[in-house]
Design an enzyme around this catalytic site. Structure first.
Site, PDB file in Angstrom:
ATOM      1  N   LYS A   1       0.816  -1.214   0.000  1.00  0.00           N
ATOM      2  CA  LYS A   1       0.000   0.000   0.000  1.00  0.00           C
ATOM      3  C   LYS A   1       0.849   1.264   0.000  1.00  0.00           C
ATOM      4  CE  LYS A   1      -4.403  -1.851   1.448  1.00  0.00           C
ATOM      5  NZ  LYS A   1      -5.501  -1.870   2.443  1.00  0.00           N
TER       6      LYS A   1
ATOM      7  N   ARG B   1      -3.208 -10.056   4.881  1.00  0.00           N
ATOM      8  CA  ARG B   1      -3.579 -10.203   3.474  1.00  0.00           C
ATOM      9  C   ARG B   1      -2.456  -9.642   2.613  1.00  0.00           C
ATOM     10  NH1 ARG B   1      -5.984  -7.090  -0.564  1.00  0.00           N
ATOM     11  NH2 ARG B   1      -7.572  -8.130  -1.853  1.00  0.00           N
TER      12      ARG B   1
END
Length: 328
Positions: free
Chosen positions: A225, A265
């Site tokens: 991210k 994840r």
């Protein structure tokens, strides 16, 4: 709440003794990280199986990008992308999560063999989602969400990001429970990168213990991210591309595992699987040292890698199916 109880047990899913690794299969042409690489059903299924071989305990299949500025796909296209991949992986005994904000996609994915519904909106995007999940008996991931990101990083203002996220997640969990989803089938996710700036994401990671006060297992989804790119770039540099953030992702995975996360994840599984195994080994050594009369060798090793616990691809029980515990 202890780290172990924070890690928790999700009814309807296998019992992993340590932080589980959720691999990602994006069946999209426009994912921020790997858009288009697994857009074909055959390629997507093959990639999911490869993630399991590399150490993934379950695989999250999504057909809609949730990156800032992404345009929503229509329902028929999302179904076309997702359901065949779910069916293909489930038929191979893979524990499958479906990443969707639509109740119809969730329902058809569950019928195709998915074991878990991962809704980044926490049931807010589709009013039919909570009743559908409740009727199915499937576990449900409730993420902190403040709306669609077509206009960018919307509504990212917080008086206290940790307190606000915890309070807003608690309200969402209450709504999910009121809608009929069983408490032992709820997972919470702080929504890193969703309506949050890099410093806010880091603050949430630094205070994962506060998320445990919600009383539900915790999923941490930090993989590749934007905030990791900002950290790696430093004050003056340009963030590295998403695919060059896997080492940073593995570092976050180890920290999350140490903090008691139920699962992480990730897009690149092998490094994270190794990282959480090391974190669990260190935790096992600590538990062993704190046990009166225990030594620092045998019991700690057993705690780190118990037989059949899935600590390595070879040890993972191949018989574990998406319908563990007769959830559906």
């Amino acid at each position: 709440m202890s780290k172990q109880s924070g890690r928790g047990r999700v009814a309807g899913l296998p019992a992993w003794d340590r932080c589980a690794v959720m691999g990602v299969v994006n069946v999209t042409p426009d994912s921020f990280s790997d858009g288009g690489r697994w857009f074909d059903t055959t390629a997507a299924v093959k990639h999911g199986l490869q993630l399991v071989a590399e150490g993934a305990d379950l695989v999250d299949v999504g057909g809609e990008s949730t990156r800032p500025g992404a345009t929503r796909v229509d329902e028929a296209e999302e179904l076309r992308r997702v359901v065949p991949v779910v069916r293909g992986l489930a038929s191979e005994g893979v524990v499958v999560s479906v990443d969707t904000m639509r109740a119809t996609v969730a329902a058809q994915a569950l019928e195709a063999g998915a074991a878990l519904v991962n809704d980044v909106s926490g049931g807010l995007a589709d009013p039919a989602m909570i009743p559908a999940v409740a009727d199915s008996g499937a576990p449900f991931v409730v993420m902190h969400w403040r709306g669609f990101l077509e206009g960018g990083n919307v509504k990212g203002v917080y008086a206290d990001v940790v307190a606000d996220v915890v309070d807003e997640l608690r309200a969402r969990v209450d709504a999910v429970l009121a809608g009929g989803v069983a408490p032992d089938r709820v997972v919470v996710d702080p929504g890193l990168g969703f309506s949050k700036e890099a410093d806010q994401d880091l603050t949430l990671l630094a205070h994962l213990d506060r998320l445990h006060t919600l009383g539900h297992p915790l999923l941490v989804a930090a993989s590749r991210k934007r905030f990791l790119g900002r950290v790696l770039a430093g004050p003056q540099g340009a963030p590295p591309p998403a695919r060059e953030r896997d080492a940073a992702t593995a570092a976050v995975s180890a920290l999350a595992a140490q903090a008691g996360a139920w699962a992480v994840r990730v897009h690149e599984v092998r490094a994270t699987a190794d990282a959480v195994r090391v974190a669990r080994a260190v935790e096992g050594a600590r538990e062993d040292k704190d046990t009166p009369g225990a030594g620092a060798s045998g019991p700690a090793r057993a705690a780190a890698d118990p037989p059949g616990a899935g600590s390595t691809p070879e040890a993972r029980p191949q018989s574990a199916t998406p319908r563990a515990e007769g959830a559906r």
